[in-house]
Design an enzyme around this catalytic site. Sequence first.
Site, short mmCIF file in Angstrom:
data_model
loop_
_atom_site.label_atom_id
_atom_site.label_comp_id
_atom_site.label_asym_id
_atom_site.label_seq_id
_atom_site.Cartn_x
_atom_site.Cartn_y
_atom_site.Cartn_z
N ILE A 166 0.85 -1.20 0.00
CA ILE A 166 0.00 0.00 0.00
C ILE A 166 0.88 1.24 0.00
O ILE A 166 0.74 2.13 -0.86
CB ILE A 166 -0.96 0.00 1.20
CG1 ILE A 166 -1.96 -1.15 1.07
CG2 ILE A 166 -1.69 1.35 1.31
CD1 ILE A 166 -2.85 -1.34 2.28
N TYR A 167 1.82 1.31 0.94
CA TYR A 167 2.77 2.41 0.96
C TYR A 167 3.60 2.44 -0.32
O TYR A 167 3.78 3.50 -0.94
CB TYR A 167 3.68 2.26 2.18
CG TYR A 167 4.88 3.19 2.19
CD1 TYR A 167 4.73 4.52 2.56
CD2 TYR A 167 6.14 2.72 1.84
CE1 TYR A 167 5.82 5.38 2.57
CE2 TYR A 167 7.23 3.58 1.85
CZ TYR A 167 7.07 4.90 2.22
OH TYR A 167 8.16 5.74 2.23
N GLY A 168 4.09 1.28 -0.74
CA GLY A 168 4.93 1.21 -1.93
C GLY A 168 4.22 1.67 -3.18
O GLY A 168 4.80 2.37 -4.02
#
Length: 253
Positions: free
Chosen positions: A158-160
């Site tokens: 998700i962050y990536g």
Amino acid sequence: MPVKDALALPQSLLVLGGTSEIGLATARRLITRGARTVWLAGRPSPALEQAAESLRALGADTRTVDFDALDPASHETALGKVFAEDAIDLVLLAFGVLGDQAHDERAPLRAVHVAQTNYTGAVSAGLVAASALQAQSHGALVVLSATAAERARRVDFIYGSSKAGLDTFAQGLGDALYGTGVRVMVVRPGFVRTRATADRPREPFATTPAAVATAIELGLRRGAETVWVPGVLRLVTAALRHAPRALFRRLPF
């Protein structure tokens, strides 16, 4: 006087994400190299004022401006206040959130918060900053991406993915601004040891805000378009990017 030599270090800078440890480390380093005016943009808070005071103690004329990454409609007004008062040599886009992958997968609104902060908010602020820099015909926009942007990992996709969107946007913006006197530099740190990551397992090739700040300075001096921190991650991520998916899934991260 503003710096119009594209490879000169900035005398004035605007940090979007005024309490960011990387942003403040970069400001401190640039102050020791001659920067005299610093704007810290962030939500009003004691932490933002303390950050400003810490830079004033180093001799910089430091001011704050209200800025909310999650309120794109306010970005033109907020950044407009800064550029109306000063010519800005460097805008550092340093805001972002890590999120918590394990929880965010089960709470879509939390995942959306990560995406809106790291990507949507950054797109808005980046375009506003780029337009203001272009109007003054000089300056640099430094965008903090991440090595996580290079390939989605099970532990932080998700962050990536939010950083991957930002990274692609920043590269394209840099191409669009080529020849205007404004340049974009994308910075891709690995795992950075900060307060936000203090309770997370340390990853290989971990770095620090001070090391990222050093790399940003060197990148500005060299006219770099992309900076990896530490530099070895350029090779490591290249290998991971081309690893067969079946193998990549079996890697311990």
